[in-house]
Design a protein around this motif. Structure first.
Motif, PDB file in Angstrom:
ATOM      1  N   UNK A 513       0.821  -1.210   0.000  1.00 25.17           N
ATOM      2  CA  UNK A 513       0.000   0.000   0.000  1.00 25.17           C
ATOM      3  C   UNK A 513       0.853   1.259   0.000  1.00 25.17           C
ATOM      4  N   UNK A 514       1.943   1.216   0.793  1.00 24.19           N
ATOM      5  CA  UNK A 514       2.830   2.376   0.859  1.00 24.19           C
ATOM      6  C   UNK A 514       3.512   2.613  -0.483  1.00 24.19           C
ATOM      7  N   UNK A 515       3.965   1.534  -1.138  1.00 21.98           N
ATOM      8  CA  UNK A 515       4.642   1.645  -2.428  1.00 21.98           C
ATOM      9  C   UNK A 515       3.697   2.230  -3.471  1.00 21.98           C
ATOM     10  N   UNK A 516       2.453   1.732  -3.483  1.00 23.89           N
ATOM     11  CA  UNK A 516       1.474   2.226  -4.455  1.00 23.89           C
ATOM     12  C   UNK A 516       1.133   3.684  -4.174  1.00 23.89           C
ATOM     13  N   UNK A 517       1.034   4.032  -2.909  1.00 21.86           N
ATOM     14  CA  UNK A 517       0.745   5.424  -2.533  1.00 21.86           C
ATOM     15  C   UNK A 517       1.859   6.354  -3.000  1.00 21.86           C
ATOM     16  N   UNK A 518       3.122   5.947  -2.803  1.00 21.73           N
ATOM     17  CA  UNK A 518       4.269   6.763  -3.234  1.00 21.73           C
ATOM     18  C   UNK A 518       4.264   6.960  -4.745  1.00 21.73           C
ATOM     19  N   UNK A 519       3.963   5.889  -5.496  1.00 21.54           N
ATOM     20  CA  UNK A 519       3.962   5.973  -6.960  1.00 21.54           C
ATOM     21  C   UNK A 519       2.851   6.887  -7.446  1.00 21.54           C
ATOM     22  N   UNK A 520       1.689   6.826  -6.774  1.00 26.31           N
ATOM     23  CA  UNK A 520       0.532   7.601  -7.224  1.00 26.31           C
ATOM     24  C   UNK A 520       0.597   9.071  -6.801  1.00 26.31           C
ATOM     25  N   UNK A 521       1.368   9.359  -5.759  1.00 28.27           N
ATOM     26  CA  UNK A 521       1.436  10.724  -5.228  1.00 28.27           C
ATOM     27  C   UNK A 521       2.071  11.669  -6.249  1.00 28.27           C
ATOM     28  N   UNK A 522       1.389  12.815  -6.468  1.00 28.08           N
ATOM     29  CA  UNK A 522       1.883  13.805  -7.437  1.00 28.08           C
ATOM     30  C   UNK A 522       2.259  13.127  -8.773  1.00 28.08           C
ATOM     31  N   UNK A 523       1.368  12.209  -9.250  1.00 32.23           N
ATOM     32  CA  UNK A 523       1.688  11.318 -10.366  1.00 32.23           C
ATOM     33  C   UNK A 523       2.193  12.044 -11.606  1.00 32.23           C
ATOM     34  N   UNK A 524       1.440  13.004 -12.090  1.00 28.15           N
ATOM     35  CA  UNK A 524       1.812  13.668 -13.338  1.00 28.15           C
ATOM     36  C   UNK A 524       2.849  14.768 -13.133  1.00 28.15           C
ATOM     37  N   UNK A 525       3.072  15.131 -11.883  1.00 30.78           N
ATOM     38  CA  UNK A 525       4.042  16.190 -11.625  1.00 30.78           C
ATOM     39  C   UNK A 525       5.452  15.639 -11.482  1.00 30.78           C
ATOM     40  N   UNK A 526       5.578  14.481 -10.810  1.00 30.85           N
ATOM     41  CA  UNK A 526       6.905  13.894 -10.608  1.00 30.85           C
ATOM     42  C   UNK A 526       6.795  12.377 -10.628  1.00 30.85           C
ATOM     43  N   UNK A 527       7.382  11.767 -11.678  1.00 32.86           N
ATOM     44  CA  UNK A 527       7.372  10.309 -11.800  1.00 32.86           C
ATOM     45  C   UNK A 527       8.532   9.713 -11.017  1.00 32.86           C
ATOM     46  N   UNK A 528       8.248   8.623 -10.312  1.00 34.55           N
ATOM     47  CA  UNK A 528       9.298   7.935  -9.573  1.00 34.55           C
ATOM     48  C   UNK A 528       9.907   6.838 -10.434  1.00 34.55           C
ATOM     49  N   UNK A 529      11.172   6.515 -10.134  1.00 33.52           N
ATOM     50  CA  UNK A 529      11.825   5.390 -10.793  1.00 33.52           C
ATOM     51  C   UNK A 529      11.760   4.168  -9.881  1.00 33.52           C
ATOM     52  N   UNK A 530      12.047   3.011 -10.470  1.00 34.17           N
ATOM     53  CA  UNK A 530      12.034   1.773  -9.682  1.00 34.17           C
ATOM     54  C   UNK A 530      12.958   1.892  -8.477  1.00 34.17           C
ATOM     55  N   UNK A 531      14.126   2.484  -8.669  1.00 34.62           N
ATOM     56  CA  UNK A 531      15.100   2.603  -7.577  1.00 34.62           C
ATOM     57  C   UNK A 531      14.585   3.451  -6.417  1.00 34.62           C
ATOM     58  N   UNK A 532      13.595   4.326  -6.697  1.00 35.48           N
ATOM     59  CA  UNK A 532      13.042   5.163  -5.641  1.00 35.48           C
ATOM     60  C   UNK A 532      12.150   4.386  -4.673  1.00 35.48           C
ATOM     61  N   UNK A 533      11.625   3.244  -5.132  1.00 40.90           N
ATOM     62  CA  UNK A 533      10.684   2.508  -4.289  1.00 40.90           C
ATOM     63  C   UNK A 533      11.166   1.105  -3.921  1.00 40.90           C
ATOM     64  N   UNK A 534      12.163   0.572  -4.663  1.00 45.17           N
ATOM     65  CA  UNK A 534      12.682  -0.775  -4.392  1.00 45.17           C
ATOM     66  C   UNK A 534      14.038  -0.678  -3.696  1.00 45.17           C
ATOM     67  N   UNK A 535      14.101  -1.218  -2.459  1.00 43.27           N
ATOM     68  CA  UNK A 535      15.335  -1.130  -1.677  1.00 43.27           C
ATOM     69  C   UNK A 535      15.879  -2.506  -1.274  1.00 43.27           C
ATOM     70  N   UNK A 536      15.078  -3.546  -1.500  1.00 43.17           N
ATOM     71  CA  UNK A 536      15.537  -4.898  -1.144  1.00 43.17           C
ATOM     72  C   UNK A 536      14.741  -5.918  -1.971  1.00 43.17           C
ATOM     73  N   UNK A 537      15.038  -7.189  -1.747  1.00 42.78           N
ATOM     74  CA  UNK A 537      14.406  -8.251  -2.525  1.00 42.78           C
ATOM     75  C   UNK A 537      12.903  -8.307  -2.290  1.00 42.78           C
ATOM     76  N   UNK A 538      12.479  -8.076  -1.061  1.00 42.38           N
ATOM     77  CA  UNK A 538      11.045  -8.115  -0.766  1.00 42.38           C
ATOM     78  C   UNK A 538      10.330  -7.001  -1.509  1.00 42.38           C
ATOM     79  N   UNK A 539      10.934  -5.786  -1.543  1.00 40.34           N
ATOM     80  CA  UNK A 539      10.330  -4.674  -2.288  1.00 40.34           C
ATOM     81  C   UNK A 539      10.185  -5.042  -3.771  1.00 40.34           C
ATOM     82  N   UNK A 540      11.209  -5.711  -4.316  1.00 37.23           N
ATOM     83  CA  UNK A 540      11.196  -6.115  -5.726  1.00 37.23           C
ATOM     84  C   UNK A 540      10.042  -7.075  -5.998  1.00 37.23           C
ATOM     85  N   UNK A 541       9.838  -8.016  -5.074  1.00 35.31           N
ATOM     86  CA  UNK A 541       8.750  -8.989  -5.222  1.00 35.31           C
ATOM     87  C   UNK A 541       7.397  -8.299  -5.172  1.00 35.31           C
TER      88      UNK A 541
END
Length: 625
Positions: A513-541
């Motif tokens: 939920x937190x990852x999806x919230x971060x990606x959706x926040x200010x969606x069209x103003x600032x796009x996040x990259x994978x590295x911004x939200x993935x920090x370990x293997x569990x995040x990747x999964x």
């Protein structure tokens, strides 16, 4: 029906003179032949029979030095005229020529006693007795005997009637098979170019694109002649001249013109060999001369079902050749001793081989016997028995040397008997198919155990694991089969077990939920990259889970929610319904987004092939999915 007559017999037993009496033409064309009064190479002519059939005729040399040339002409003959001097009787090349012919699957022939005016009745009767003894046990055993004198033409009309009558018993050649012509002559015609000739063995040949072996080159057949007349198509058992677009020095006798991919090259062939009673025993690794079509190839003998091949016996043999052969199942061949050059046997080619066989290998021997027996259904099942991957139907057509229609008919029956699985142009034996299905299920279940948080395995990854990259239609059929069985399912390129459910722990669900919230926040103003939200293997999964339904990857690994991406696609699509172009500023204003985000989204569409950039604008290339 056109057909080919071939002469055979000892030197100076009147073959060429007989042909002149039949056709009005002399087949001796070489200056040396005319000078010496003997045939050295093949000669060709034709004549029309009372029934309206046209018979091509091949004259072969009778001298022992030119047996090689003689054999070049024999492979395309339908009917044999064994010529024997009424006075002189049976001679060495009479015997050798008949030995050669008996290995070439000939069924019809006439013994012609020539030079009858020079022989007494007593001499002729003696020759007839010799002939009856000679042909005993051969295809000529019950053939008619015709006495002629080619100079006075006594008996020629009677011979023509015999030929016409015997032609009714000829087997029809395989017009439904792929065409094949062995080249026996080449020459250059001024203003025309290169011309090659041969007897068409199978199939109909048309003007246009074709292929030549062994140089394996595309060629263009510019013109076709049959009996000196231009035609658009030539048929089996016709003598054919082809005007082709190659230089004379690029080709040679023994080359083959055939449909592209209809022949394969082999350095080893498995054969059924019959050794003549007059031959010496044949041992492992004896060097021999093999004659096939219009070509001579050196090779070594490897017996498979007996250590030594005795005279007058048969054996299964692998012949390891010193150059490639382009042959088909059931093709006849002649074997001659390497030195001195005498005919020692012959037989049929059972199969081309890609691996070396050993003596007394029961599996190999059994396989060859099945192939030799020639029952198409058994041949197909035997071929598929050891195949673990789908086989092309065209490979079965080549292997069986039958027409595609016949192979498809047998495959359809095997399918009805639930012995094979067919999908498009591929086929697999049913047991092997079930094993492949089991392997597929095992890979999916194993993936779920290792990756319980992922919905399933990527289709492309599964294709590679099963080594079915080149068999996608067959793979899709397998997935459908398992889906119908309520075992597997496919969604958005992900294959999963129907009983598999992703169950996140409370902690994992918070991360999602937190990852999806971060990606959706200010969606069209600032796009996040994978590295911004993935920090370990569990995040990747967990991101992998989101990517199935909730998130889309853009250019350079930028992320956007599926909801926003769909809104972006609809906005762009609506714009193109009323406008021919779209630029960054227009998109930026429409969605109130940053310029950087607008550029990323438009470049993603370019990569996907939906749009194309022309200077500072985009134009639509194809509909959005």
């Amino acid at each position: 029906m056109d057909f080919i007559i071939g002469t055979s017999g000892h030197i100076d037993h009147g073959k060429t003179t007989l042909i002149k009496a039949l056709t009005g033409n002399s087949t001796d064309r070489l200056p040396e032949e005319k000078k010496r009064g003997i045939s050295i190479d093949l000669g060709f002519s034709y004549f029309d029979l009372p029934s309206g059939q046209r018979a091509g005729i091949i004259d072969v040399p009778g001298h022992e030095k030119f047996v090689k040339n003689m054999m070049t002409g024999t492979f395309g003959m339908d009917m044999i005229l064994l010529c024997i001097d009424s006075k002189e009787g049976v001679m060495p090349q009479t015997v050798e020529h008949l030995d050669i012919l008996r290995f070439l699957n000939k069924t019809e022939g006439i013994v012609v006693l020539t030079k009858r005016d020079l022989a007494t009745d007593e001499e002729t009767e003696k020759t007839i007795e010799q002939v009856k003894e000679l042909v005993k046990g051969t295809f000529l055993e019950n053939c008619p005997i015709c006495e002629v004198d080619s100079i006075s033409k006594r008996g020629i009309d009677n011979l023509i009637q015999m030929i016409d009558s015997e032609s009714k018993n000829l087997k029809q050649k395989h017009a439904e098979r792929d065409y094949r012509m062995n080249i026996d002559r080449k020459f250059n015609v001024k203003g025309i170019g290169t011309v090659v000739t041969g007897t068409l063995l199978d199939g109909d040949i048309h003007k246009g694109e074709s292929f030549i072996y062994p140089i394996e080159k595309d060629i263009n057949i510019k013109n076709i002649q049959v009996h000196n007349k231009n035609v658009n198509v030539a048929h089996p058992s016709q003598r054919v001249a082809l005007n082709i677009n190659l230089n004379l020095d690029e080709i040679d006798r023994g080359y083959v013109i055939a449909k592209k991919n209809s022949l394969k090259a082999f350095n080893m062939i498995d054969v059924r060999l019959t050794l003549l009673e007059s031959a010496s025993p044949l041992n492992h690794w004896d060097r021999v001369r093999l004659f096939h079509g219009t070509k001579e190839i050196f090779g070594r003998v490897v017996p498979l079902d007996k250590q030594v091949i005795q005279p007058g016996t048969q054996a299964l043999v692998q012949i390891r050749l010193e150059e490639k052969i382009y042959a088909k199942t059931s093709d006849p061949f002649i074997l001659r001793q390497f030195s001195p050059q005498v005919t020692i046997g012959g037989g049929i080619i059972i199969d081309g081989s890609v691996r070396k066989h050993k003596l007394f290998d029961e599996e190999i021997i059994e396989n060859l016997k099945i192939k030799e027996e020639g029952k198409i259904k058994d041949i197909i099942l035997n071929y598929l028995r050891d195949e673990i991957f789908p086989t092309k139907i065209d490979d079965l057509v080549f292997y069986s040397s039958e027409s595609k229609d016949k192979v498809l008919k047998e495959l359809d029956e095997l399918k009805q008997e639930d012995k094979v699985v067919i999908r498009n142009d591929k086929v697999l034996e049913k047991e092997a198919y079930l094993k492949l299905l089991g392997k597929l299920k095992m890979f999916v279940i194993s993936f779920h155990k290792t990756n319980p948080l992922l919905p399933g395995i990527n289709k492309e990854e599964l294709l590679k694991k099963l080594q079915l990259d080149d068999d996608r239609p067959f793979f899709n059929y397998m997935i459908k089969d398992l889906n119908d069985q309520e075992v597997l399912m496919e969604e958005s390129g992900i294959i999963s077990s129907k009983c598999h459910k992703v169950q996140l722990s409370d902690e994992d669900e918070k991360i999602r939920k937190k990852m999806l919230q971060d990606i959706c926040q200010n969606q069209f103003d600032k796009l996040l990259k994978i590295d911004n939200v993935v920090h370990n293997q569990k995040d990747k999964t967990i991101l992998g889970i989101l990517l199935q339904k909730d998130v889309v990857i853009l250019r350079d690994n930028f992320l956007i929610s599926k909801k926003c991406y769909d809104k972006f696609i609809k906005t762009v699509d609506d714009h193109f319904n009323n406008n021919k172009t779209l630029n960054v500023k227009e998109l930026k204003d429409m969605l109130n987004m940053s310029r950087k985000s607008a550029i990323t989204l438009l470049e993603t569409l370019d990569i996907k092939g939906y749009t194309k950039r022309i200077e500072n604008d985009r134009v639509k290339v194809k509909d959005f999915k």
